[in-house]
Design a protein around this motif. Structure first.
Motif, PDB file in Angstrom:
ATOM      1  N   ARG A   1       0.806  -1.222   0.000  1.00 41.04           N
ATOM      2  CA  ARG A   1       0.000   0.000   0.000  1.00 41.04           C
ATOM      3  C   ARG A   1       0.837   1.270   0.000  1.00 41.04           C
ATOM      4  O   ARG A   1       0.318   2.369   0.158  1.00 41.04           O
ATOM      5  CB  ARG A   1      -0.980   0.005   1.165  1.00 41.04           C
TER       6      ARG A   1
ATOM      7  N   LYS B   1      -2.499   2.409  -3.955  1.00 41.93           N
ATOM      8  CA  LYS B   1      -2.324   3.651  -3.206  1.00 41.93           C
ATOM      9  C   LYS B   1      -3.680   3.999  -2.602  1.00 41.93           C
ATOM     10  O   LYS B   1      -4.683   4.032  -3.298  1.00 41.93           O
ATOM     11  CB  LYS B   1      -1.852   4.790  -4.110  1.00 41.93           C
ATOM     12  N   ILE B   2      -3.675   4.203  -1.299  1.00 41.34           N
ATOM     13  CA  ILE B   2      -4.931   4.556  -0.639  1.00 41.34           C
ATOM     14  C   ILE B   2      -4.755   5.855   0.121  1.00 41.34           C
ATOM     15  O   ILE B   2      -3.632   6.299   0.371  1.00 41.34           O
ATOM     16  CB  ILE B   2      -5.427   3.423   0.287  1.00 41.34           C
ATOM     17  N   LYS B   3      -5.863   6.440   0.508  1.00 41.78           N
ATOM     18  CA  LYS B   3      -5.858   7.702   1.241  1.00 41.78           C
ATOM     19  C   LYS B   3      -5.466   7.459   2.700  1.00 41.78           C
ATOM     20  O   LYS B   3      -5.570   6.340   3.210  1.00 41.78           O
ATOM     21  CB  LYS B   3      -7.237   8.344   1.165  1.00 41.78           C
ATOM     22  N   ASP B   4      -5.049   8.520   3.371  1.00 43.40           N
ATOM     23  CA  ASP B   4      -4.642   8.418   4.774  1.00 43.40           C
ATOM     24  C   ASP B   4      -5.772   7.940   5.680  1.00 43.40           C
ATOM     25  O   ASP B   4      -5.524   7.366   6.727  1.00 43.40           O
ATOM     26  CB  ASP B   4      -4.116   9.765   5.283  1.00 43.40           C
ATOM     27  N   ASN B   5      -7.019   8.182   5.287  1.00 48.50           N
ATOM     28  CA  ASN B   5      -8.154   7.780   6.119  1.00 48.50           C
ATOM     29  C   ASN B   5      -8.692   6.401   5.745  1.00 48.50           C
ATOM     30  O   ASN B   5      -9.797   6.041   6.119  1.00 48.50           O
ATOM     31  CB  ASN B   5      -9.262   8.826   6.063  1.00 48.50           C
ATOM     32  N   GLU B   6      -7.890   5.626   5.002  1.00 44.89           N
ATOM     33  CA  GLU B   6      -8.307   4.291   4.582  1.00 44.89           C
ATOM     34  C   GLU B   6      -7.307   3.243   5.070  1.00 44.89           C
ATOM     35  O   GLU B   6      -6.139   3.551   5.304  1.00 44.89           O
ATOM     36  CB  GLU B   6      -8.405   4.213   3.052  1.00 44.89           C
TER      37      GLU B   6
ATOM     38  N   ARG C   1     -12.693   2.642   4.930  1.00 40.03           N
ATOM     39  CA  ARG C   1     -12.455   3.950   5.525  1.00 40.03           C
ATOM     40  C   ARG C   1     -12.294   3.777   7.036  1.00 40.03           C
ATOM     41  O   ARG C   1     -13.067   3.057   7.665  1.00 40.03           O
ATOM     42  CB  ARG C   1     -13.636   4.870   5.211  1.00 40.03           C
ATOM     43  N   LYS C   2     -11.279   4.446   7.624  1.00 46.69           N
ATOM     44  CA  LYS C   2     -11.088   4.373   9.078  1.00 46.69           C
ATOM     45  C   LYS C   2     -12.275   4.973   9.783  1.00 46.69           C
ATOM     46  O   LYS C   2     -12.897   5.920   9.310  1.00 46.69           O
ATOM     47  CB  LYS C   2      -9.829   5.154   9.500  1.00 46.69           C
TER      48      LYS C   2
ATOM     49  N   GLY D   1       3.709   4.105   1.274  1.00 40.49           N
ATOM     50  CA  GLY D   1       3.835   4.797   2.554  1.00 40.49           C
ATOM     51  C   GLY D   1       5.033   4.356   3.374  1.00 40.49           C
ATOM     52  O   GLY D   1       5.021   4.435   4.596  1.00 40.49           O
TER      53      GLY D   1
END
Length: 179
Positions: A136, A153-158, A177-178, A138
């Motif tokens: 992922r 690639k995922i978003k910071d809230n995922e 999603r977190k 990071g």
């Protein structure tokens, strides 16, 4: 309600593990030199599945072990006073082995660093290679997989949520999603 997006099905996971096996055999021309180490939790069933495929293809016994990196974490003080240690099992000699370290998700690289530290306490392998079902991105450390199933690639809230039949009763990988 939490929104989930499925990114790998059971069939896709099986295909990726089979591809790992082919790539591992291509990169390691002596099957007797290969050993698998799964990282708790879901790296273990992935390594077990990989072992079955490798043994079918090579007619060779592939050693399998696992590591619990809990006591090797660089953030041990943040996980509480009594961390749950699940145990490590390496009952074969690592000397001159090409170790395939198996994990479900590669993110910062810190879990892999801890696993390598633990492996070195058991001996000196010829090489340590990394197989990750999902990368992922990071990274916080200069660690890259040798074998990767899917890069996303995922978003910071995922988060990546891997479920395997052996631990969760179902196979699949989702982006969630977190909360």
């Amino acid at each position: 309600m939490t929104k989930e997006k499925k990114i790998l099905s059971s069939t896709q996971i099986k295909t990726l593990i089979t591809q790992f096996a082919r790539s591992i055999l291509t990169g390691n021309n002596n099957p007797d030199s290969i050993a698998l180490i799964g990282i708790h939790n879901r790296g273990i069933p992935l390594a077990q599945r990989l072992k079955i495929i490798l043994e079918q293809k090579t007619k060779t016994n592939i050693p399998l072990g696992w590591v619990d990196i809990t006591l090797y974490r660089d953030d041990l003080e943040t996980i509480g006073p009594a961390p749950l240690v699940k145990g490590t099992k390496i009952d074969f000699d690592l000397t001159n082995k090409n170790i395939i370290l198996v994990d479900d998700v590669l993110f910062t690289g810190r879990t892999i660093r801890a696993a390598i530290d633990e492996l070195i306490d058991f001996g000196r392998p010829r090489s340590i290679q990394l197989a990750a079902l999902v990368d992922r991105g990071g990274r916080e450390l200069p660690i890259q997989p040798d074998y990767v199933g899917k890069t996303i690639k995922i978003k910071d809230n995922e988060i990546i949520n891997v479920k395997l039949a052996e631990t969760d009763g179902i196979d699949g990988v989702w982006v969630t999603r977190k909360k």
